[in-house]
Scaffold this active site. Structure first.
Site, PDB file in Angstrom:
ATOM      1  N   GLY A  36       0.966  -1.097  -0.091  1.00 22.80           N
ATOM      2  CA  GLY A  36       0.166   0.243  -0.312  1.00 22.80           C
ATOM      3  C   GLY A  36       0.700   1.160   0.044  1.00 22.80           C
ATOM      4  O   GLY A  36       0.174   2.288   0.931  1.00 22.80           O
ATOM      5  N   TYR A 169     -13.896  -0.792   8.000  1.00 25.63           N
ATOM      6  CA  TYR A 169     -13.041  -0.563   8.673  1.00 25.63           C
ATOM      7  C   TYR A 169     -12.514  -0.885   9.993  1.00 25.63           C
ATOM      8  O   TYR A 169     -11.132  -1.667   9.905  1.00 25.63           O
ATOM      9  CB  TYR A 169     -12.370   1.258   8.099  1.00 25.63           C
TER      10      TYR A 169
HETATM   11  N1  SER Z   1      -7.374   8.215   9.672  1.00 21.70           N
HETATM   12  C1  SER Z   1      -7.647   7.190  10.005  1.00 21.70           C
HETATM   13  C2  SER Z   1      -9.941   7.475   9.235  1.00 21.70           C
HETATM   14  O1  SER Z   1     -10.109   8.820   9.381  1.00 21.70           O
HETATM   15  C3  SER Z   1      -8.403   6.580  10.985  1.00 21.70           C
HETATM   16  O2  SER Z   1      -7.061   5.406  11.604  1.00 21.70           O
HETATM   17  O3  SER Z   1     -10.260   7.048   8.966  1.00 21.70           O
END
Ligand code: SER
Length: 344
Positions: A36, A169
Site C-alpha cells: 500500500g 474499517y
Molecule cells: N485516519 C483514519 C480514518 O479517519 C483513522 O485511522 O479513517
C-alpha cells in the site's frame, strides 16, 4: 544522525548502510517491503526507513503506477496483496525480512464500498499474515482509533477495553489485531501493531474521517475558506506524520522481551476543528470556516476523544514530540511547498 541522513541520499548510501547499529552491536540491515506504498504513509515511511537502513533495503510497493519522483527515491515494485503467489515471489526474490502492511481502505471510503473493504482489509490481511508466518518475517500492521466504537470509553480510551467498532474499517482492524495476536501466540510470529490516531501529513487526504485536519490546510492556503464535515467541538486524537513514523520505527526496533503486548495505542495530542482553526488563524488571519456535518460525524462520535498511550510509553519509551503549535507550523510550511511543487 543528520549527517548520516544526508549521506543516505548520495549514491554511496548502499555501502554506508550495509550495517547498522542496534543497542550498540552491528548487524545487517533488514530488507523491508512496504505494501500500500502509495497511500498516505508509504512514501514518507520509505524515505524515513531508507535514511536508517539504506536506499536499496526498503522496497515500496502498490498496484498503482507511481509518479516519477517516487521511483527516483528508491526501489518501487508492483505487489497485489490479494495475490498470494505473487507476494511469495517478491519475498523470495528480494529476500524480505520485515513487512510493513499499509494497504487498507480507510473509514469513510470503506463505508462506500464494503465488499472492496472486506477484500482489501480482511482477505489482504489473511494473505500477508500467512506469508509472514511461512517466511518468518517481522510484520507491522497499523491499527487505529477506529478500532473502537460507541461502547468504548472515549476519554481516555485505554489499551485494553471494549472495542466493538461500527465501521467496516474498524471491524477489519480489530480482526487484524486479533489474528495477529493469535499468530503470535500460536506460531510465534513477530507481529507488531500500533493503533494510530488521525495522522496528519501534507499529502492530500485519502478517505478518512480524521482527514478534515489535512484538508483544512489545503483549502485555507489555497482559498482562505474551508467547509468542515465535522462539528466544531468534535475532539479526536491526532499525530503529525513525523511522530507516527518515529513511533513505527522505534517500535519495530524494540527487542521482543520488552513488549508486553503486540498491539499498542500511540498518540500525540487531541483537538477539535475549532481549536485547530484558531491556531491556523495566526497564519491565515481572514480565514472562513463553515460547518456542515455529514455521515462522518457519526463515525467521529463513536471514536476515542483522548487516547491513552501510557503502555507504549512504559514498555518501549514512546514519547511524542510534535504538539499542536508545532504541527500547525509544520503543516503550513509543508502544504505550501507541496502546492507550489505539484499544484495540488
Ligand atoms: N485516519 C483514519 C480514518 O479517519 C483513522 O485511522 O479513517
Amino acid at each position: 544522525m543528520m549527517l548520516l541522513r544526508k549521506m543516505c541520499r548520495t549514491s554511496h548510501a548502499i555501502n554506508i548502510y550495509r550495517t547498522y547499529s542496534v543497542n550498540g552491536g552491528k548487524q545487517a540491515p533488514p530488507k523491508i517491503l512496504i505494501t500500500g506504498g502509495l497511500g498516505q504513509l508509504g512514501v514518507e515511511c520509505a524515505k524515513y526507513l531508507r535514511g536508517k537502513y539504506g536506499r536499496e533495503n526498503v522496497i515500496l510497493s502498490d498496484i498503482i503506477k507511481p509518479m516519477p519522483d517516487v521511483v527516483k527515491d528508491g526501489p518501487y515494485i508492483f505487489a497485489d496483496i490479494l495475490d498470494f503467489k505473487g507476494l511469495q515471489k517478491i519475498v523470495v526474490n528480494h529476500r524480505v525480512d520485515w513487512l510493513i502492511h499499509f494497504s487498507a481502505l480507510l473509514s469513510a471510503i470503506g463505508e462506500q464500498n464494503v465488499p472492496l473493504a472486506v477484500r482489501v482489509n480482511i482477505e489482504g490481511m489473511h494473505n500477508v499474515i500467512e506469508l509472514a508466518k511461512q517466511y518468518k518475517l517481522r510484520i507491522f500492521v497499523p491499527s487505529t482509533i477506529g478500532a473502537f466504537g460507541p461502547d468504548s470509553p472515549r476519554n481516555p480510551t485505554p489499551n485494553i477495553t471494549v472495542q466493538r467498532p461500527r465501521t467496516i474499517y474498524g471491524v477489519s482492524k480489530v480482526h487484524a489485531e486479533l489474528i495477529g495476536e493469535y499468530y503470535f501466540y500460536k506460531f510465534g510470529l513477530d507481529f507488531r501493531c500500533l493503533r494510530f490516531p488521525g495522522v496528519i501529513s501534507s499529502d492530500p487526504p485519502g478517505g478518512g474521517t480524521t482527514d478534515y485536519a489535512i484538508a483544512i490546510f489545503h483549502d485555507l492556503i489555497r482559498k482562505g475558506n474551508y467547509e468542515c464535515y465535522l462539528k466544531p467541538d468534535t475532539r479526536l486524537p491526532m499525530m503529525h506524520v513525523r511522530d507516527a513514523l518515529r513511533a513505527l520505527s522505534e517500535f519495530l526496533e524494540t527487542p521482543n522481551e520488552l513488549l508486553n503486548r503486540r498491539v499498542y495505542n500511540v498518540t500525540s495530542m487531541s483537538f477539535t476543528p475549532e481549536e485547530l482553526s484558531d491556531k491556523i488563524a495566526k497564519y491565515v488571519p481572514d480565514l472562513k470556516i463553515t460547518y456542515r456535518p455529514d455521515s462522518r460525524q457519526d463515525i467521529a462520535d463513536s471514536w476515542p476523544q483522548v487516547f491513552d498511550d501510557s503502555e507504549a510509553r512504559r514498555d518501549w519509551n514512546w514519547k511524542p514530540e510534535v504538539n499542536l503549535d508545532n504541527l500547525v507550523a509544520l503543516m503550513m510550511k509543508e502544504v505550501k511547498e507541496k502546492i507550489a511543487a505539484n499544484g495540488l
